[in-house]
Design a protein around this motif. Structure first.
Motif, PDB file in Angstrom:
ATOM      1  N   ALA A 169       0.813  -1.216   0.000  1.00  0.00           N
ATOM      2  CA  ALA A 169       0.000   0.000   0.000  1.00  0.00           C
ATOM      3  C   ALA A 169       0.844   1.263   0.000  1.00  0.00           C
ATOM      4  O   ALA A 169       0.350   2.344  -0.339  1.00  0.00           O
ATOM      5  N   SER A 170       2.113   1.141   0.352  1.00  0.00           N
ATOM      6  CA  SER A 170       2.990   2.319   0.375  1.00  0.00           C
ATOM      7  C   SER A 170       3.626   2.600  -0.980  1.00  0.00           C
ATOM      8  O   SER A 170       4.235   3.654  -1.169  1.00  0.00           O
ATOM      9  N   GLU A 171       3.473   1.672  -1.929  1.00  0.00           N
ATOM     10  CA  GLU A 171       4.102   1.843  -3.233  1.00  0.00           C
ATOM     11  C   GLU A 171       3.267   2.764  -4.120  1.00  0.00           C
ATOM     12  O   GLU A 171       2.058   2.935  -3.926  1.00  0.00           O
ATOM     13  N   SER A 172       3.932   3.352  -5.101  1.00  0.00           N
ATOM     14  CA  SER A 172       3.258   4.254  -6.039  1.00  0.00           C
ATOM     15  C   SER A 172       2.971   3.492  -7.328  1.00  0.00           C
ATOM     16  O   SER A 172       3.886   2.925  -7.940  1.00  0.00           O
ATOM     17  N   PHE A 173       1.708   3.464  -7.740  1.00  0.00           N
ATOM     18  CA  PHE A 173       1.340   2.679  -8.916  1.00  0.00           C
ATOM     19  C   PHE A 173       0.177   3.321  -9.659  1.00  0.00           C
ATOM     20  O   PHE A 173      -0.569   4.131  -9.111  1.00  0.00           O
ATOM     21  N   ALA A 174       0.040   2.928 -10.931  1.00  0.00           N
ATOM     22  CA  ALA A 174      -0.984   3.499 -11.801  1.00  0.00           C
ATOM     23  C   ALA A 174      -2.118   2.530 -12.096  1.00  0.00           C
ATOM     24  O   ALA A 174      -3.197   2.954 -12.511  1.00  0.00           O
ATOM     25  N   LYS A 175      -1.875   1.243 -11.876  1.00  0.00           N
ATOM     26  CA  LYS A 175      -2.818   0.229 -12.331  1.00  0.00           C
ATOM     27  C   LYS A 175      -2.560  -1.052 -11.548  1.00  0.00           C
ATOM     28  O   LYS A 175      -1.459  -1.272 -11.043  1.00  0.00           O
ATOM     29  N   ILE A 176      -3.598  -1.888 -11.457  1.00  0.00           N
ATOM     30  CA  ILE A 176      -3.459  -3.190 -10.801  1.00  0.00           C
ATOM     31  C   ILE A 176      -3.981  -4.263 -11.752  1.00  0.00           C
ATOM     32  O   ILE A 176      -5.092  -4.155 -12.274  1.00  0.00           O
ATOM     33  N   THR A 177      -3.172  -5.285 -11.955  1.00  0.00           N
ATOM     34  CA  THR A 177      -3.640  -6.441 -12.717  1.00  0.00           C
ATOM     35  C   THR A 177      -3.864  -7.588 -11.748  1.00  0.00           C
ATOM     36  O   THR A 177      -2.959  -7.977 -11.005  1.00  0.00           O
ATOM     37  N   CYS A 178      -5.079  -8.112 -11.761  1.00  0.00           N
ATOM     38  CA  CYS A 178      -5.466  -9.197 -10.862  1.00  0.00           C
ATOM     39  C   CYS A 178      -5.555 -10.503 -11.656  1.00  0.00           C
ATOM     40  O   CYS A 178      -6.178 -10.551 -12.720  1.00  0.00           O
ATOM     41  N   PHE A 179      -4.948 -11.548 -11.126  1.00  0.00           N
ATOM     42  CA  PHE A 179      -4.904 -12.833 -11.810  1.00  0.00           C
ATOM     43  C   PHE A 179      -5.791 -13.882 -11.150  1.00  0.00           C
ATOM     44  O   PHE A 179      -6.067 -14.914 -11.749  1.00  0.00           O
ATOM     45  N   ASP A 180      -6.209 -13.631  -9.926  1.00  0.00           N
ATOM     46  CA  ASP A 180      -7.098 -14.556  -9.232  1.00  0.00           C
ATOM     47  C   ASP A 180      -7.736 -13.818  -8.069  1.00  0.00           C
ATOM     48  O   ASP A 180      -7.138 -12.887  -7.514  1.00  0.00           O
ATOM     49  N   CYS A 181      -8.940 -14.228  -7.719  1.00  0.00           N
ATOM     50  CA  CYS A 181      -9.664 -13.549  -6.642  1.00  0.00           C
ATOM     51  C   CYS A 181     -10.792 -14.464  -6.170  1.00  0.00           C
ATOM     52  O   CYS A 181     -11.348 -15.236  -6.966  1.00  0.00           O
ATOM     53  N   ALA A 182     -11.122 -14.380  -4.892  1.00  0.00           N
ATOM     54  CA  ALA A 182     -12.181 -15.220  -4.343  1.00  0.00           C
ATOM     55  C   ALA A 182     -13.565 -14.774  -4.796  1.00  0.00           C
ATOM     56  O   ALA A 182     -14.529 -15.543  -4.704  1.00  0.00           O
ATOM     57  N   VAL A 183     -13.677 -13.544  -5.294  1.00  0.00           N
ATOM     58  CA  VAL A 183     -14.949 -13.018  -5.814  1.00  0.00           C
ATOM     59  C   VAL A 183     -14.673 -12.446  -7.201  1.00  0.00           C
ATOM     60  O   VAL A 183     -13.522 -12.173  -7.553  1.00  0.00           O
ATOM     61  N   PRO A 184     -15.708 -12.253  -8.021  1.00  0.00           N
ATOM     62  CA  PRO A 184     -15.478 -11.647  -9.338  1.00  0.00           C
ATOM     63  C   PRO A 184     -14.838 -10.268  -9.212  1.00  0.00           C
ATOM     64  O   PRO A 184     -15.196  -9.483  -8.328  1.00  0.00           O
ATOM     65  N   THR A 185     -13.905  -9.963 -10.097  1.00  0.00           N
ATOM     66  CA  THR A 185     -13.265  -8.648 -10.042  1.00  0.00           C
ATOM     67  C   THR A 185     -14.268  -7.528 -10.318  1.00  0.00           C
ATOM     68  O   THR A 185     -14.067  -6.397  -9.876  1.00  0.00           O
ATOM     69  N   SER A 186     -15.347  -7.848 -11.020  1.00  0.00           N
ATOM     70  CA  SER A 186     -16.374  -6.832 -11.243  1.00  0.00           C
ATOM     71  C   SER A 186     -17.004  -6.399  -9.920  1.00  0.00           C
ATOM     72  O   SER A 186     -17.389  -5.237  -9.751  1.00  0.00           O
ATOM     73  N   TRP A 187     -17.117  -7.332  -8.972  1.00  0.00           N
ATOM     74  CA  TRP A 187     -17.668  -6.997  -7.648  1.00  0.00           C
ATOM     75  C   TRP A 187     -16.699  -6.068  -6.910  1.00  0.00           C
ATOM     76  O   TRP A 187     -17.124  -5.077  -6.299  1.00  0.00           O
ATOM     77  N   ILE A 188     -15.414  -6.384  -6.997  1.00  0.00           N
ATOM     78  CA  ILE A 188     -14.416  -5.515  -6.371  1.00  0.00           C
ATOM     79  C   ILE A 188     -14.509  -4.112  -6.964  1.00  0.00           C
ATOM     80  O   ILE A 188     -14.497  -3.106  -6.254  1.00  0.00           O
ATOM     81  N   GLY A 189     -14.622  -4.051  -8.293  1.00  0.00           N
ATOM     82  CA  GLY A 189     -14.715  -2.761  -8.959  1.00  0.00           C
ATOM     83  C   GLY A 189     -15.922  -1.965  -8.503  1.00  0.00           C
ATOM     84  O   GLY A 189     -15.852  -0.737  -8.343  1.00  0.00           O
ATOM     85  N   ALA A 190     -17.032  -2.657  -8.286  1.00  0.00           N
ATOM     86  CA  ALA A 190     -18.248  -1.970  -7.846  1.00  0.00           C
ATOM     87  C   ALA A 190     -18.064  -1.340  -6.467  1.00  0.00           C
ATOM     88  O   ALA A 190     -18.632  -0.280  -6.178  1.00  0.00           O
ATOM     89  N   GLN A 191     -17.275  -1.981  -5.619  1.00  0.00           N
ATOM     90  CA  GLN A 191     -17.038  -1.439  -4.281  1.00  0.00           C
ATOM     91  C   GLN A 191     -16.130  -0.205  -4.320  1.00  0.00           C
ATOM     92  O   GLN A 191     -16.153   0.616  -3.403  1.00  0.00           O
ATOM     93  N   LEU A 192     -15.339  -0.096  -5.383  1.00  0.00           N
ATOM     94  CA  LEU A 192     -14.383   1.006  -5.489  1.00  0.00           C
ATOM     95  C   LEU A 192     -14.874   2.137  -6.387  1.00  0.00           C
ATOM     96  O   LEU A 192     -14.203   3.162  -6.513  1.00  0.00           O
ATOM     97  N   ALA A 193     -16.026   1.937  -7.023  1.00  0.00           N
ATOM     98  CA  ALA A 193     -16.590   2.976  -7.887  1.00  0.00           C
ATOM     99  C   ALA A 193     -16.995   4.190  -7.038  1.00  0.00           C
ATOM    100  O   ALA A 193     -17.352   4.038  -5.859  1.00  0.00           O
ATOM    101  N   PRO A 194     -16.935   5.401  -7.602  1.00  0.00           N
ATOM    102  CA  PRO A 194     -16.622   5.704  -9.002  1.00  0.00           C
ATOM    103  C   PRO A 194     -15.147   6.000  -9.269  1.00  0.00           C
ATOM    104  O   PRO A 194     -14.779   6.264 -10.402  1.00  0.00           O
ATOM    105  N   GLU A 195     -14.287   5.943  -8.234  1.00  0.00           N
ATOM    106  CA  GLU A 195     -12.889   6.315  -8.450  1.00  0.00           C
ATOM    107  C   GLU A 195     -12.131   5.306  -9.311  1.00  0.00           C
ATOM    108  O   GLU A 195     -11.221   5.666 -10.057  1.00  0.00           O
ATOM    109  N   VAL A 196     -12.501   4.021  -9.193  1.00  0.00           N
ATOM    110  CA  VAL A 196     -11.774   2.949  -9.866  1.00  0.00           C
ATOM    111  C   VAL A 196     -12.712   2.198 -10.796  1.00  0.00           C
ATOM    112  O   VAL A 196     -13.875   1.952 -10.460  1.00  0.00           O
ATOM    113  N   ALA A 197     -12.195   1.847 -11.970  1.00  0.00           N
ATOM    114  CA  ALA A 197     -12.951   1.021 -12.915  1.00  0.00           C
ATOM    115  C   ALA A 197     -12.189  -0.275 -13.139  1.00  0.00           C
ATOM    116  O   ALA A 197     -10.996  -0.382 -12.836  1.00  0.00           O
TER     117      ALA A 197
END
Length: 278
Positions: free
Chosen positions: A147-175
């Motif tokens: 969390a202390s690193e500086s980054f522009a994007k995250i690529t997810c390769f596996d997740c316990a829930v659909p990444t679309s659900w994660i995106g919905a929790q972070l909207a509208p700042e993150v798509a």
């Protein structure tokens, strides 16, 4: 100046991390003919080799968040520290395997590289990555505090829930868009700032050079190419690409394993291989 071409990397310029020699020759010939050709990739600069970058007239990376032309950085958008912490907390809570992607480095958390190696080289997904797995894994840095690193994007390769659900929790700042690796299914995806996409990066280059949009060509195959192909004066899609992209493209050409970029450049009048072959 002639046309300005923006090329996606994975699935367009390269196949499983391997760039066909005919594609390199096509880019160089188009440049000799007075056209600009820029790489326009979802990857961060840190995950594109200098050898690949040097072929091009510029780089649009991190799905439009980073733009570099002639050694000058024109754009460098990154997650705020608060948003980064919130996003990583949510991903970790859902057992996600992910890479934090910045222009200077790409990071994984402690113990995550081993999980990533298993995913990218295992029987289920390994064939989809091919030699691209090495290009992703080798440059990774392990961070004790992601969390202390500086980054522009995250690529997810596996997740316990659909990444679309994660995106919905972070909207509208993150798509989020689905992964370009189909075998990952809804467990994979790319997270980025919601007001950033490849067309945003292209617009930065357009303004910098004073390009007419009718003289812009964009070529891609995946979900993160939708905006740039729609934005360009001429949009080109790769056979087998996502249906939405194919439906909106002005031209469809073969994939890189069949030297599709050569076909695209010929049909668009950027190169003329028939004269050379005669």
């Amino acid at each position: 100046m002639g046309k300005t071409v923006f090329l996606d990397f994975d699935g367009t310029y390269a196949h499983n991390g391997v760039v066909p020699p005919a594609h390199v020759r096509a880019v160089r010939e188009a440049q000799r003919n007075g056209h600009r050709v820029l790489l326009c990739t979802g990857r961060p600069k840190a995950l594109v080799t200098p050898e690949d970058v040097e072929v091009f007239d510029g780089l649009v990376a991190a799905a439009g968040g980073y733009v570099e032309v002639e050694g000058e950085v024109l754009a460098d958008r990154r997650f705020s520290s608060e948003l980064a912490a919130r996003t990583i907390t949510l991903l970790d809570a859902n057992e996600a395997v992910y890479i934090l992607e910045g222009p200077d480095a790409a990071y994984v958390g402690p113990g995550m590289k081993q999980r990533l190696v298993a995913l990218l080289t295992g029987a289920e997904h390994g064939p989809s990555f091919g030699e691209a797995a090495d290009g992703i894994l080798d440059p990774l840095r392990v961070s004790d505090d992601p969390a202390s690193e500086s980054f522009a994007k995250i690529t997810c390769f596996d997740c316990a829930v659909p990444t679309s659900w994660i995106g919905a929790q972070l909207a509208p700042e993150v798509a989020v868009v689905p992964s370009s690796i189909g075998s990952l299914g809804e467990r994979g995806g790319e997270f980025f700032l919601s007001d950033v996409n490849k067309s945003v990066g292209i617009a930065v280059v357009e303004q910098h050079f004073g390009i007419d949009r009718d003289d812009i060509i964009a070529i891609g195959d995946s979900h993160n190419d939708l905006e740039m192909v729609a934005y360009a004066g001429t949009g080109v899609a790769i056979e087998g690409g996502v249906p939405e992209l194919l439906a909106g493209a002005d031209l469809i050409v073969p994939p890189p394993e069949r030297d599709g970029l050569v076909v695209a450049f010929e049909r668009l009048g950027l190169i003329d291989t028939s004269a050379r072959a005669a």
